[in-house]
Design a protein around this motif. Structure first.
Motif, PDB file in Angstrom:
ATOM      1  N   PHE A   7       0.818  -1.219   0.000  1.00  0.00           N
ATOM      2  CA  PHE A   7       0.000   0.000   0.000  1.00  0.00           C
ATOM      3  C   PHE A   7       0.851   1.269   0.000  1.00  0.00           C
ATOM      4  CE2 PHE A   7      -2.658  -3.187   2.213  1.00  0.00           C
ATOM      5  CZ  PHE A   7      -3.704  -3.237   1.300  1.00  0.00           C
ATOM      6  N   ALA A   8       2.161   1.131  -0.032  1.00  0.00           N
ATOM      7  CA  ALA A   8       3.064   2.285   0.090  1.00  0.00           C
ATOM      8  C   ALA A   8       2.758   3.406  -0.900  1.00  0.00           C
ATOM      9  CB  ALA A   8       4.518   1.837  -0.022  1.00  0.00           C
ATOM     10  N   PRO A   9       2.526   3.143  -2.185  1.00  0.00           N
ATOM     11  CA  PRO A   9       2.235   4.245  -3.106  1.00  0.00           C
ATOM     12  C   PRO A   9       0.971   5.020  -2.717  1.00  0.00           C
ATOM     13  CG  PRO A   9       2.783   2.272  -4.340  1.00  0.00           C
ATOM     14  CD  PRO A   9       2.625   1.859  -2.899  1.00  0.00           C
ATOM     15  N   HIS A  10      -0.031   4.308  -2.241  1.00  0.00           N
ATOM     16  CA  HIS A  10      -1.280   4.975  -1.878  1.00  0.00           C
ATOM     17  C   HIS A  10      -1.170   5.689  -0.530  1.00  0.00           C
ATOM     18  CE1 HIS A  10      -2.393   2.011  -4.948  1.00  0.00           C
ATOM     19  NE2 HIS A  10      -3.047   3.048  -5.412  1.00  0.00           N
ATOM     20  N   ILE A  11      -0.402   5.143   0.372  1.00  0.00           N
ATOM     21  CA  ILE A  11      -0.156   5.826   1.643  1.00  0.00           C
ATOM     22  C   ILE A  11       0.652   7.101   1.383  1.00  0.00           C
ATOM     23  CG2 ILE A  11       1.030   5.653   3.875  1.00  0.00           C
ATOM     24  CD1 ILE A  11       0.203   2.640   3.848  1.00  0.00           C
ATOM     25  N   TYR A  12       1.606   7.025   0.457  1.00  0.00           N
ATOM     26  CA  TYR A  12       2.359   8.220   0.068  1.00  0.00           C
ATOM     27  C   TYR A  12       1.417   9.275  -0.521  1.00  0.00           C
ATOM     28  CZ  TYR A  12       5.211  11.372  -2.676  1.00  0.00           C
ATOM     29  OH  TYR A  12       5.751  12.497  -3.216  1.00  0.00           O
ATOM     30  N   ALA A  13       0.486   8.852  -1.370  1.00  0.00           N
ATOM     31  CA  ALA A  13      -0.471   9.792  -1.957  1.00  0.00           C
ATOM     32  C   ALA A  13      -1.309  10.446  -0.857  1.00  0.00           C
ATOM     33  CB  ALA A  13      -1.364   9.085  -2.971  1.00  0.00           C
ATOM     34  N   LEU A  14      -1.730   9.668   0.129  1.00  0.00           N
ATOM     35  CA  LEU A  14      -2.473  10.243   1.254  1.00  0.00           C
ATOM     36  C   LEU A  14      -1.631  11.256   2.014  1.00  0.00           C
ATOM     37  CD1 LEU A  14      -4.371   7.133   2.658  1.00  0.00           C
ATOM     38  CD2 LEU A  14      -5.365   9.149   1.563  1.00  0.00           C
ATOM     39  N   LEU A  15      -0.359  10.939   2.239  1.00  0.00           N
ATOM     40  CA  LEU A  15       0.553  11.884   2.888  1.00  0.00           C
ATOM     41  C   LEU A  15       0.617  13.183   2.099  1.00  0.00           C
ATOM     42  CD1 LEU A  15       2.913  12.503   4.977  1.00  0.00           C
ATOM     43  CD2 LEU A  15       4.420  11.672   3.167  1.00  0.00           C
ATOM     44  N   ARG A  16       0.817  13.078   0.774  1.00  0.00           N
ATOM     45  CA  ARG A  16       0.904  14.259  -0.089  1.00  0.00           C
ATOM     46  C   ARG A  16      -0.372  15.090  -0.014  1.00  0.00           C
ATOM     47  NH1 ARG A  16      -0.286  12.401  -4.869  1.00  0.00           N
ATOM     48  NH2 ARG A  16      -2.118  13.698  -4.942  1.00  0.00           N
ATOM     49  N   ILE A  17      -1.519  14.434  -0.071  1.00  0.00           N
ATOM     50  CA  ILE A  17      -2.805  15.138  -0.056  1.00  0.00           C
ATOM     51  C   ILE A  17      -3.036  15.831   1.288  1.00  0.00           C
ATOM     52  CG2 ILE A  17      -5.307  14.774  -0.102  1.00  0.00           C
ATOM     53  CD1 ILE A  17      -4.666  12.458  -2.171  1.00  0.00           C
ATOM     54  N   VAL A  18      -2.856  15.107   2.374  1.00  0.00           N
ATOM     55  CA  VAL A  18      -3.118  15.670   3.705  1.00  0.00           C
ATOM     56  C   VAL A  18      -2.156  16.811   4.025  1.00  0.00           C
ATOM     57  CG1 VAL A  18      -3.069  15.167   6.192  1.00  0.00           C
ATOM     58  CG2 VAL A  18      -4.212  13.593   4.613  1.00  0.00           C
ATOM     59  N   VAL A  19      -0.877  16.608   3.778  1.00  0.00           N
ATOM     60  CA  VAL A  19       0.111  17.660   4.065  1.00  0.00           C
ATOM     61  C   VAL A  19      -0.139  18.877   3.169  1.00  0.00           C
ATOM     62  CG1 VAL A  19       2.571  18.223   3.962  1.00  0.00           C
ATOM     63  CG2 VAL A  19       1.836  16.100   5.008  1.00  0.00           C
ATOM     64  N   GLY A  20      -0.474  18.638   1.915  1.00  0.00           N
ATOM     65  CA  GLY A  20      -0.778  19.748   1.014  1.00  0.00           C
ATOM     66  C   GLY A  20      -1.969  20.563   1.493  1.00  0.00           C
ATOM     67  N   LEU A  21      -3.039  19.883   1.911  1.00  0.00           N
ATOM     68  CA  LEU A  21      -4.226  20.598   2.398  1.00  0.00           C
ATOM     69  C   LEU A  21      -3.944  21.357   3.697  1.00  0.00           C
ATOM     70  CD1 LEU A  21      -7.049  18.019   1.599  1.00  0.00           C
ATOM     71  CD2 LEU A  21      -6.570  20.189   0.433  1.00  0.00           C
ATOM     72  N   LEU A  22      -3.197  20.739   4.596  1.00  0.00           N
ATOM     73  CA  LEU A  22      -2.843  21.440   5.839  1.00  0.00           C
ATOM     74  C   LEU A  22      -2.005  22.684   5.548  1.00  0.00           C
ATOM     75  CD1 LEU A  22      -2.048  18.407   8.167  1.00  0.00           C
ATOM     76  CD2 LEU A  22      -3.992  19.979   8.345  1.00  0.00           C
ATOM     77  N   PHE A  23      -1.071  22.560   4.601  1.00  0.00           N
ATOM     78  CA  PHE A  23      -0.228  23.698   4.226  1.00  0.00           C
ATOM     79  C   PHE A  23      -1.085  24.794   3.593  1.00  0.00           C
ATOM     80  CE2 PHE A  23       3.373  25.486   1.593  1.00  0.00           C
ATOM     81  CZ  PHE A  23       4.154  25.883   2.654  1.00  0.00           C
ATOM     82  N   ALA A  24      -2.029  24.411   2.754  1.00  0.00           N
ATOM     83  CA  ALA A  24      -2.928  25.384   2.125  1.00  0.00           C
ATOM     84  C   ALA A  24      -3.746  26.129   3.174  1.00  0.00           C
ATOM     85  CB  ALA A  24      -3.839  24.687   1.121  1.00  0.00           C
ATOM     86  N   MET A  25      -4.111  25.432   4.244  1.00  0.00           N
ATOM     87  CA  MET A  25      -4.874  26.091   5.312  1.00  0.00           C
ATOM     88  C   MET A  25      -4.054  27.165   6.018  1.00  0.00           C
ATOM     89  SD  MET A  25      -7.080  22.924   6.810  1.00  0.00           S
ATOM     90  CE  MET A  25      -7.844  23.871   8.096  1.00  0.00           C
ATOM     91  N   HIS A  26      -2.750  26.976   6.125  1.00  0.00           N
ATOM     92  CA  HIS A  26      -1.890  28.034   6.683  1.00  0.00           C
ATOM     93  C   HIS A  26      -1.973  29.268   5.793  1.00  0.00           C
ATOM     94  CE1 HIS A  26       0.273  26.205  10.066  1.00  0.00           C
ATOM     95  NE2 HIS A  26       0.184  25.059   9.386  1.00  0.00           N
ATOM     96  N   GLY A  27      -1.965  29.039   4.477  1.00  0.00           N
ATOM     97  CA  GLY A  27      -2.074  30.158   3.537  1.00  0.00           C
ATOM     98  C   GLY A  27      -3.421  30.838   3.603  1.00  0.00           C
ATOM     99  N   SER A  28      -4.501  30.059   3.681  1.00  0.00           N
ATOM    100  CA  SER A  28      -5.828  30.672   3.752  1.00  0.00           C
ATOM    101  C   SER A  28      -5.999  31.449   5.056  1.00  0.00           C
ATOM    102  CB  SER A  28      -6.933  29.623   3.584  1.00  0.00           C
ATOM    103  OG  SER A  28      -7.034  28.795   4.705  1.00  0.00           O
TER     104      SER A  28
END
Length: 135
Positions: A7-28
């Motif tokens: 499941f590593a590729p999909h867990i990595y995708a989840l990491l990318r998505i979650v971290v990206g959204l959290l980072f975007a929230m800092h910007g908003s």
């Protein structure tokens, strides 16, 4: 644990998505005052520029579009944030409240090196190109 490795590729995708959204929230939060109750920062300031990079870069990373470039810029932004805002208060991130900047910096550096992975716009574009190219 080997069973989890598949499941590593999909867990990595989840990491990318979650971290990206959290980072975007800092910007908003910086640009729009949301979430939270702080007023927005001046857009034509260093914090405004950071907010733009966080919001736009975070969304690009979350959606997996121009992922390597967005993650590299985000990583650099977090390195600058750490050395400008946190390091002057002491060298240890745990004590100077710079932990999050350091973690973001290195996670984004890893994403820049790794690429978008599955569940990404970049991956869809690559697949479309492969379908169109002659063999």
């Amino acid at each position: 644990m080997d069973s989890l490795a598949r499941f590593a590729p999909h867990i990595y995708a989840l990491l990318r998505i979650v971290v990206g959204l959290l980072f975007a929230m800092h910007g908003s939060q910086k640009l729009l005052g949301f979430p939270g109750d702080k007023p927005p920062v001046e857009i034509a300031s260093l914090m405004g520029l950071a907010g733009i990079i966080e919001l736009v870069g975070g969304l690009l990373i979350a959606f997996g579009f121009l992922t390597r470039v967005a993650a590299f810029v985000a990583s650099g932004t977090m390195a600058v944030a750490y050395f400008m805002a946190h390091a002057p208060q002491g060298a240890i991130p745990l004590l100077n409240q710079g932990e999050l900047a350091v973690v973001y910096c290195f996670v984004f550096l890893y994403i820049a090196a790794q690429g978008s992975g599955p569940w990404s716009v970049d991956n869809l574009i690559r697949k479309d190109r492969r379908d169109v190219l002659p063999r």
